[in-house]
Design a protein around this motif. Structure first.
Motif, PDB file in Angstrom:
ATOM      1  N   LEU A 238       0.835  -1.203   0.000  1.00 56.82           N
ATOM      2  CA  LEU A 238       0.000   0.000   0.000  1.00 56.82           C
ATOM      3  C   LEU A 238       0.871   1.254   0.000  1.00 56.82           C
ATOM      4  CD1 LEU A 238      -2.850   1.139   0.076  1.00 56.82           C
ATOM      5  CD2 LEU A 238      -2.758   1.056   2.584  1.00 56.82           C
ATOM      6  N   ILE A 239       1.963   1.215   0.730  1.00 55.37           N
ATOM      7  CA  ILE A 239       2.903   2.345   0.741  1.00 55.37           C
ATOM      8  C   ILE A 239       3.432   2.598  -0.670  1.00 55.37           C
ATOM      9  CG2 ILE A 239       5.152   3.144   1.582  1.00 55.37           C
ATOM     10  CD1 ILE A 239       4.609   1.568   4.165  1.00 55.37           C
ATOM     11  N   LEU A 240       3.810   1.525  -1.370  1.00 57.17           N
ATOM     12  CA  LEU A 240       4.319   1.668  -2.730  1.00 57.17           C
ATOM     13  C   LEU A 240       3.239   2.194  -3.674  1.00 57.17           C
ATOM     14  CD1 LEU A 240       6.506  -1.552  -3.204  1.00 57.17           C
ATOM     15  CD2 LEU A 240       7.269   0.784  -2.731  1.00 57.17           C
ATOM     16  N   LEU A 241       2.008   1.717  -3.519  1.00 54.11           N
ATOM     17  CA  LEU A 241       0.915   2.148  -4.390  1.00 54.11           C
ATOM     18  C   LEU A 241       0.646   3.646  -4.229  1.00 54.11           C
ATOM     19  CD1 LEU A 241      -1.445   1.570  -6.324  1.00 54.11           C
ATOM     20  CD2 LEU A 241      -2.829   0.965  -4.311  1.00 54.11           C
ATOM     21  N   VAL A 242       0.512   4.104  -3.003  1.00 57.28           N
ATOM     22  CA  VAL A 242       0.234   5.525  -2.768  1.00 57.28           C
ATOM     23  C   VAL A 242       1.412   6.381  -3.222  1.00 57.28           C
ATOM     24  CG1 VAL A 242      -0.295   7.263  -1.007  1.00 57.28           C
ATOM     25  CG2 VAL A 242      -1.342   4.996  -0.866  1.00 57.28           C
ATOM     26  N   SER A 243       2.638   5.893  -2.998  1.00 55.04           N
ATOM     27  CA  SER A 243       3.828   6.616  -3.449  1.00 55.04           C
ATOM     28  C   SER A 243       3.822   6.804  -4.959  1.00 55.04           C
ATOM     29  CB  SER A 243       5.102   5.856  -3.029  1.00 55.04           C
ATOM     30  OG  SER A 243       5.186   5.698  -1.642  1.00 55.04           O
ATOM     31  N   ALA A 244       3.507   5.735  -5.686  1.00 58.51           N
ATOM     32  CA  ALA A 244       3.500   5.792  -7.147  1.00 58.51           C
ATOM     33  C   ALA A 244       2.415   6.734  -7.650  1.00 58.51           C
ATOM     34  CB  ALA A 244       3.295   4.390  -7.721  1.00 58.51           C
ATOM     35  N   VAL A 245       1.240   6.703  -7.037  1.00 64.29           N
ATOM     36  CA  VAL A 245       0.128   7.545  -7.466  1.00 64.29           C
ATOM     37  C   VAL A 245       0.443   9.023  -7.223  1.00 64.29           C
ATOM     38  CG1 VAL A 245      -2.264   8.156  -6.963  1.00 64.29           C
ATOM     39  CG2 VAL A 245      -1.634   5.763  -7.242  1.00 64.29           C
ATOM     40  N   MET A 246       1.035   9.338  -6.075  1.00 65.54           N
ATOM     41  CA  MET A 246       1.401  10.733  -5.795  1.00 65.54           C
ATOM     42  C   MET A 246       2.440  11.228  -6.800  1.00 65.54           C
ATOM     43  SD  MET A 246       2.799  12.556  -2.336  1.00 65.54           S
ATOM     44  CE  MET A 246       1.145  12.899  -1.755  1.00 65.54           C
ATOM     45  N   SER A 247       3.411  10.384  -7.108  1.00 57.84           N
ATOM     46  CA  SER A 247       4.431  10.755  -8.092  1.00 57.84           C
ATOM     47  C   SER A 247       3.816  11.002  -9.463  1.00 57.84           C
ATOM     48  CB  SER A 247       5.492   9.652  -8.189  1.00 57.84           C
ATOM     49  OG  SER A 247       6.175   9.501  -6.968  1.00 57.84           O
ATOM     50  N   LEU A 248       2.835  10.202  -9.816  1.00 62.09           N
ATOM     51  CA  LEU A 248       2.135  10.383 -11.084  1.00 62.09           C
ATOM     52  C   LEU A 248       1.450  11.742 -11.135  1.00 62.09           C
ATOM     53  CD1 LEU A 248       1.079   9.275 -13.801  1.00 62.09           C
ATOM     54  CD2 LEU A 248      -0.842   8.275 -12.531  1.00 62.09           C
ATOM     55  N   GLY A 249       0.783  12.106 -10.046  1.00 63.79           N
ATOM     56  CA  GLY A 249       0.126  13.412  -9.984  1.00 63.79           C
ATOM     57  C   GLY A 249       1.111  14.555 -10.142  1.00 63.79           C
ATOM     58  N   THR A 250       2.274  14.421  -9.505  1.00 63.67           N
ATOM     59  CA  THR A 250       3.309  15.457  -9.619  1.00 63.67           C
ATOM     60  C   THR A 250       3.793  15.585 -11.056  1.00 63.67           C
ATOM     61  OG1 THR A 250       4.033  14.951  -7.362  1.00 63.67           O
ATOM     62  CG2 THR A 250       5.541  16.222  -8.735  1.00 63.67           C
ATOM     63  N   ALA A 251       3.959  14.453 -11.722  1.00 64.48           N
ATOM     64  CA  ALA A 251       4.458  14.466 -13.099  1.00 64.48           C
ATOM     65  C   ALA A 251       3.433  15.059 -14.066  1.00 64.48           C
ATOM     66  CB  ALA A 251       4.818  13.048 -13.531  1.00 64.48           C
ATOM     67  N   LEU A 252       2.145  14.876 -13.778  1.00 72.20           N
ATOM     68  CA  LEU A 252       1.102  15.322 -14.696  1.00 72.20           C
ATOM     69  C   LEU A 252       0.767  16.801 -14.574  1.00 72.20           C
ATOM     70  CD1 LEU A 252      -1.424  12.340 -14.496  1.00 72.20           C
ATOM     71  CD2 LEU A 252       0.192  12.858 -16.340  1.00 72.20           C
ATOM     72  N   GLY A 253       0.946  17.388 -13.404  1.00 67.54           N
ATOM     73  CA  GLY A 253       0.541  18.781 -13.212  1.00 67.54           C
ATOM     74  C   GLY A 253       1.567  19.561 -12.434  1.00 67.54           C
ATOM     75  N   GLY A 254       1.367  20.870 -12.344  1.00 68.92           N
ATOM     76  CA  GLY A 254       2.230  21.631 -11.473  1.00 68.92           C
ATOM     77  C   GLY A 254       2.741  22.961 -11.977  1.00 68.92           C
ATOM     78  N   LYS A 255       2.707  23.214 -13.279  1.00 68.32           N
ATOM     79  CA  LYS A 255       3.329  24.437 -13.784  1.00 68.32           C
ATOM     80  C   LYS A 255       2.623  25.708 -13.301  1.00 68.32           C
ATOM     81  CE  LYS A 255       5.590  22.538 -17.863  1.00 68.32           C
ATOM     82  NZ  LYS A 255       5.772  22.613 -19.331  1.00 68.32           N
ATOM     83  N   LYS A 256       1.299  25.642 -13.164  1.00 69.16           N
ATOM     84  CA  LYS A 256       0.579  26.820 -12.668  1.00 69.16           C
ATOM     85  C   LYS A 256       1.001  27.161 -11.245  1.00 69.16           C
ATOM     86  CE  LYS A 256      -3.742  26.774 -15.312  1.00 69.16           C
ATOM     87  NZ  LYS A 256      -5.219  26.742 -15.190  1.00 69.16           N
ATOM     88  N   ILE A 257       1.140  26.139 -10.399  1.00 64.74           N
ATOM     89  CA  ILE A 257       1.494  26.379  -9.004  1.00 64.74           C
ATOM     90  C   ILE A 257       2.933  26.869  -8.908  1.00 64.74           C
ATOM     91  CG2 ILE A 257       1.610  25.338  -6.716  1.00 64.74           C
ATOM     92  CD1 ILE A 257      -1.196  25.507  -7.920  1.00 64.74           C
TER      93      ILE A 257
END
Length: 350
Positions: A238-257
């Motif tokens: 579960l730790i690995l799953l949540v880690s991977a999902v958070m990393s995916l979110g970071t990779a997909l968005g962020g330039k506005k912030i």
């Protein structure tokens, strides 16, 4: 009861409510990765130490490493969130309330991301589960006051300590490096800033990732065993799953912030960017290992403000800072109310 991957997979397929809870929680984790994580490396981009693409890639990797690595050593923040509310003894109603909280958190986060406002997903999460628990229990009986106090302590740490250490570290650097050759100093602080920015991203993964890890585990525990054990041990899968999902979110968005925080709030030099990252590392690290849930956005922003204020109070764009403070102030009642309403609606429908 064991919570190994095979047992979870069986429960996930057979229990649609659990499936919805997990999907919603992972969805909220992706939103957090897209909205909060970029703040870790905003100053690195703002000072041109790194280009946006490589900086976001670094943040995504560091998020994964931070959540997966630090959680194996300390899960203090996850345990704080886990014990913050009590959804009661009715398992079905508890899962519905948890789903309502996740919907409220995601809705609040998406709106903030769309308008480029670096709101706090951490505060949204806390407000969401609190509003849902109040709705389910009909009052404050479902809220653990002792754990909620850690949220207030975290606000103090992220606001005053973030601003103060940002100011202090900037002043110390100027005092000790005033004779240094500017070109050599810039070259040094460029790399120091990249390293410290990576450190902030690692700690963001641990701090914010543990919050969503905790909620995911809460839903799994309620659905699979019907009981909530305060001495929970988080399974590695579960730790690995949540880690991977958070990393995916970071990779997909962020330039506005990144643009809002690192480039619009205050114009910084390399050493100032390093001071802001160092301040954020100190404050977020302190909070993470003492179990205080803090906002990475809040902490990094106040550190940047402290850095700008050290040279001149006019260097900080207080109008933008005021917008952020207003957003933070609105998050607790706003997201909490959304979760409260959704909980009642979901209980009527389901």
């Amino acid at each position: 009861m064991g919570y190994d991957l095979a047992a979870f997979a069986t429960a996930f397929v057979s229990d649609p409510v659990l499936a919805v809870i997990v999907v919603l929680t992972l969805g909220a984790t992706i939103v957090n990765g897209a909205t909060d994580a970029p703040n870790a490396i905003a100053t690195v981009v703002g000072t041109k130490a790194m280009r946006p693409g490589p900086a976001i890639a670094m943040a995504a990797v560091c998020n994964f490493v931070g959540l997966a690595g630090i959680t194996m050593v300390s899960s203090a923040v996850a345990l704080t969130i886990f014990k913050m509310v009590d959804f009661g003894g009715n398992n079905h109603a508890a899962l519905v309330a948890l789903a309502a909280a996740m919907v409220a958190i995601i809705m609040w986060g998406v709106v903030a991301w769309y308008f480029g406002i670096p709101t706090s997903q951490s505060h949204s999460l806390i407000a969401g589960i609190t509003g849902a628990a109040i709705a389910l229990q009909g009052g404050l009986a479902g809220v653990n006051g002792a754990e909620w106090m850690k949220v207030l302590y975290g606000l103090v740490v992220s606001t005053f300590l973030g601003f103060g250490t940002g100011w202090l570290f900037t002043r110390l650097i100027r005092v000790f490096c005033w004779r240094a050759q500017r070109s050599r100093a810039n070259a040094f602080f460029k790399w120091a800033q990249i390293i410290s920015g990576a450190g902030v991203a690692v700690l963001h993964g641990a701090q914010d990732g543990q919050k969503f890890l905790s909620l995911c585990m809460l839903g799994i525990m309620i659905a699979m065993s019907g009981t909530v054990d305060g001495n929970v041990t988080f399974p590695f899968w579960l730790i690995l799953l949540v880690s991977a999902v958070m990393s995916l979110g970071t990779a997909l968005g962020g330039k506005k912030i990144i643009k809002s925080v690192g480039m619009n709030m205050v114009k910084m030099e390399q050493y100032q960017g390093f001071a802001a990252c160092l301040s954020a590392c100190f404050c977020i690290g302190l909070a993470t290992f003492t179990g205080m849930p803090v906002s990475t956005t809040h902490t990094k922003t106040t550190a940047i403000m402290g850095v700008g204020a050290e040279k001149s109070i006019r260097n900080v764009k207080w109008g933008l800072a005021g917008r952020m403070v207003l957003t933070w102030v609105l998050t607790f009642p706003g997201c909490g109310l959304l979760a409260f309403v959704f909980t009642h609606l979901f209980l009527m429908w389901f």
